[in-house]
Design a protein around this motif. Sequence first.
Motif, mmCIF file in Angstrom:
data_model
loop_
_atom_site.group_PDB
_atom_site.id
_atom_site.type_symbol
_atom_site.label_atom_id
_atom_site.label_comp_id
_atom_site.label_asym_id
_atom_site.label_seq_id
_atom_site.Cartn_x
_atom_site.Cartn_y
_atom_site.Cartn_z
ATOM 1 N N ALA A 1 44.244 48.525 18.953
ATOM 2 C CA ALA A 1 42.990 48.431 20.022
ATOM 3 C C ALA A 1 42.445 47.297 20.087
ATOM 4 O O ALA A 1 42.740 46.372 19.254
ATOM 5 N N PRO A 2 41.846 46.854 21.468
ATOM 6 C CA PRO A 2 41.332 45.351 21.441
ATOM 7 C C PRO A 2 40.200 45.127 20.360
ATOM 8 O O PRO A 2 39.329 45.948 20.127
ATOM 9 N N PRO A 3 40.333 43.965 19.585
ATOM 10 C CA PRO A 3 39.332 43.579 18.692
ATOM 11 C C PRO A 3 38.106 43.163 19.538
ATOM 12 O O PRO A 3 38.110 42.989 20.475
ATOM 13 N N GLU A 4 37.011 43.293 18.672
ATOM 14 C CA GLU A 4 35.718 42.842 19.265
ATOM 15 C C GLU A 4 35.335 41.463 19.207
ATOM 16 O O GLU A 4 34.918 41.003 18.237
ATOM 17 N N ALA A 5 35.934 40.876 20.414
ATOM 18 C CA ALA A 5 35.818 39.511 20.415
ATOM 19 C C ALA A 5 35.540 39.345 21.869
ATOM 20 O O ALA A 5 36.338 39.851 22.637
ATOM 21 N N PRO A 6 34.918 38.232 22.377
ATOM 22 C CA PRO A 6 34.478 37.906 23.655
ATOM 23 C C PRO A 6 35.958 37.435 24.107
ATOM 24 O O PRO A 6 36.541 36.495 23.613
ATOM 25 N N VAL A 7 36.163 37.567 25.483
ATOM 26 C CA VAL A 7 37.405 37.029 26.274
ATOM 27 C C VAL A 7 36.893 36.475 27.419
ATOM 28 O O VAL A 7 36.228 36.819 28.350
ATOM 29 N N VAL A 8 37.686 35.026 27.402
ATOM 30 C CA VAL A 8 37.481 34.266 28.672
ATOM 31 C C VAL A 8 38.873 34.412 29.395
ATOM 32 O O VAL A 8 39.797 34.198 28.646
ATOM 33 N N LEU A 9 38.820 34.681 30.558
ATOM 34 C CA LEU A 9 40.134 34.623 31.461
ATOM 35 C C LEU A 9 39.980 33.446 32.413
ATOM 36 O O LEU A 9 39.175 33.475 33.375
ATOM 37 N N ARG A 10 40.961 32.483 32.356
ATOM 38 C CA ARG A 10 40.921 31.623 33.205
ATOM 39 C C ARG A 10 42.040 31.451 34.083
ATOM 40 O O ARG A 10 43.406 31.557 33.495
ATOM 41 N N GLY A 11 42.105 31.200 35.362
ATOM 42 C CA GLY A 11 43.286 31.237 36.188
ATOM 43 C C GLY A 11 42.751 30.789 37.724
ATOM 44 O O GLY A 11 41.690 30.724 38.053
ATOM 45 N N GLU A 12 43.642 31.283 38.616
ATOM 46 C CA GLU A 12 43.460 30.878 40.016
ATOM 47 C C GLU A 12 43.980 32.471 40.792
ATOM 48 O O GLU A 12 45.001 32.867 40.230
ATOM 49 N N GLY A 13 43.056 32.705 41.908
ATOM 50 C CA GLY A 13 43.364 33.624 42.639
ATOM 51 C C GLY A 13 43.891 35.012 42.129
ATOM 52 O O GLY A 13 43.408 35.719 41.280
ATOM 53 N N ALA A 14 45.250 35.185 42.779
ATOM 54 C CA ALA A 14 45.674 36.631 42.418
ATOM 55 C C ALA A 14 46.007 36.657 40.903
ATOM 56 O O ALA A 14 46.129 37.674 40.212
ATOM 57 N N LEU A 15 46.546 35.658 40.370
ATOM 58 C CA LEU A 15 46.536 35.719 38.739
ATOM 59 C C LEU A 15 45.546 35.965 38.132
ATOM 60 O O LEU A 15 45.598 36.785 37.155
ATOM 61 N N LEU A 16 44.225 35.555 38.401
ATOM 62 C CA LEU A 16 43.155 35.859 37.783
ATOM 63 C C LEU A 16 42.766 37.386 38.255
ATOM 64 O O LEU A 16 42.377 38.033 37.064
ATOM 65 N N ARG A 17 42.961 38.013 39.311
ATOM 66 C CA ARG A 17 42.792 39.133 39.418
ATOM 67 C C ARG A 17 43.553 40.257 38.530
ATOM 68 O O ARG A 17 43.172 41.309 38.415
ATOM 69 N N TRP A 18 44.999 39.835 38.875
ATOM 70 C CA TRP A 18 45.906 40.588 37.881
ATOM 71 C C TRP A 18 45.515 40.366 36.353
ATOM 72 O O TRP A 18 45.416 41.700 35.979
ATOM 73 N N GLY A 19 45.337 39.374 35.879
ATOM 74 C CA GLY A 19 44.534 39.408 34.382
ATOM 75 C C GLY A 19 43.359 40.255 34.192
ATOM 76 O O GLY A 19 43.327 40.955 33.306
ATOM 77 N N GLN A 20 42.446 40.245 35.213
ATOM 78 C CA GLN A 20 41.238 40.870 35.079
ATOM 79 C C GLN A 20 41.607 42.645 35.011
ATOM 80 O O GLN A 20 41.158 43.396 34.150
ATOM 81 N N ALA A 21 42.420 42.951 36.025
ATOM 82 C CA ALA A 21 43.003 44.431 36.146
ATOM 83 C C ALA A 21 43.613 44.974 34.697
ATOM 84 O O ALA A 21 43.269 45.915 34.217
ATOM 85 N N LEU A 22 44.396 44.075 34.177
ATOM 86 C CA LEU A 22 45.032 44.462 32.747
ATOM 87 C C LEU A 22 44.258 44.350 31.922
ATOM 88 O O LEU A 22 44.244 45.483 31.086
ATOM 89 N N LEU A 23 43.291 43.568 31.852
ATOM 90 C CA LEU A 23 42.328 43.844 30.691
ATOM 91 C C LEU A 23 41.360 44.931 30.948
ATOM 92 O O LEU A 23 40.900 45.566 29.606
ATOM 93 N N GLU A 24 40.872 45.312 32.195
ATOM 94 C CA GLU A 24 40.013 46.342 32.362
ATOM 95 C C GLU A 24 40.618 47.786 32.122
ATOM 96 O O GLU A 24 39.820 48.623 31.525
#
Length: 365
Positions: A285-308
């Motif tokens: 399971a995801p460890p309890e640590a803050p996560v910053v996601l850095r990128g541009e456009g579609a890649l950022l949205r894809w990463g956000q969806a995967l994490l959520e």
Amino acid sequence: MRPRVSFLLLALSLFALGAVLSLPRPGKEEAVRPVRAGALPEMGVVVAARDIDYCGYHTPCGPGSRTDTIFYLRLKGQEAKGVAIPRDLYSPVVGGKVNAAYGRGGAELLKRAVAEATGMVAERHLILTLESVARVVDAVGGVEVYLERPMRYTDRAAKLFIDFPAGRLHLNGEEAVKYMRFRHDALGDYARLDRIKEVVVQVLRKAQDPRTWPALVLALREAWAELDTDLSLEEVLGYLPALRGLKVSLATLPTREGPGTFLYVDEEARARFLAAFFGASPPAAPPEAPVVLRGEGALLRWGQALLEKEGVRPVLEEAEVAKSAVYTQDPLAGLYYAELFHLPLLAPHRPLAGVLVELGKDLLQ
């Protein structure tokens, strides 16, 4: 934060790809076809790079006796995990700084010093020159880096001139070596080791593509004679295809400051960090640590969806990224997110709260 670059994976590329040199020279119509022998064998390899000796002003004499870049690399199956050893670390077995080990007792003393520092077995060695590193970087088409501020340094006696502007840069082999040698910023040698890690990861990822192998073979035919290694070409030939899909993790040995210019192993921190770094499996399971996601456009949205989907709500940063990777000083969190995104894991020395996931356009290639 953008942790920076490592000869380690340059070394790993040399280690595996160099095996091709043991093949008979192919004819014009014949391609190099390595035979797959399975996953990488389990072994501990000391990978180091020799500095340059100078006979006088602007007069290099060739590879020097100091090894200012030292890594302990553990290979097992489809994983390569490496720890950078700071050059100023005090080594009892050397009686001085660890970077003097090679000059005082060759590769055997260097292996003993690294084993002493890490508490892990160092069976084999691969000692590089700066020229061999530059050849390999050129063979894979160079590397890309991102500088937050200009990088400038001049050493006229050593004929070393570094002058890189801020922003996204594509570096050839000679330029990449300069980038990795630079240590004139706030974090000094620690930042240099971070830069080396960054370059190494890029070279290794490019070396996984069979299309780069012909150029690498040509470069290594010239470079191999410069190396000091107990790894035979025949021994590693069958493991060249194992580079494809290899999981890479790089960190720096925990140290503490001591008298003068020496660093010392932080025994408690070392035991805790290396046990998690080398011995743990990714958490379920995801460890309890803050996560910053850095990128541009579609890649950022894809990463956000995967994490959520994993129940993680990251902090989003819209920014240009040179190369994709996961950065953290938390080994367990790093293992989890590196596995989730199928990205290299880099543990920078510079303080970093939580986890930083950088997604660049290299993911689309």
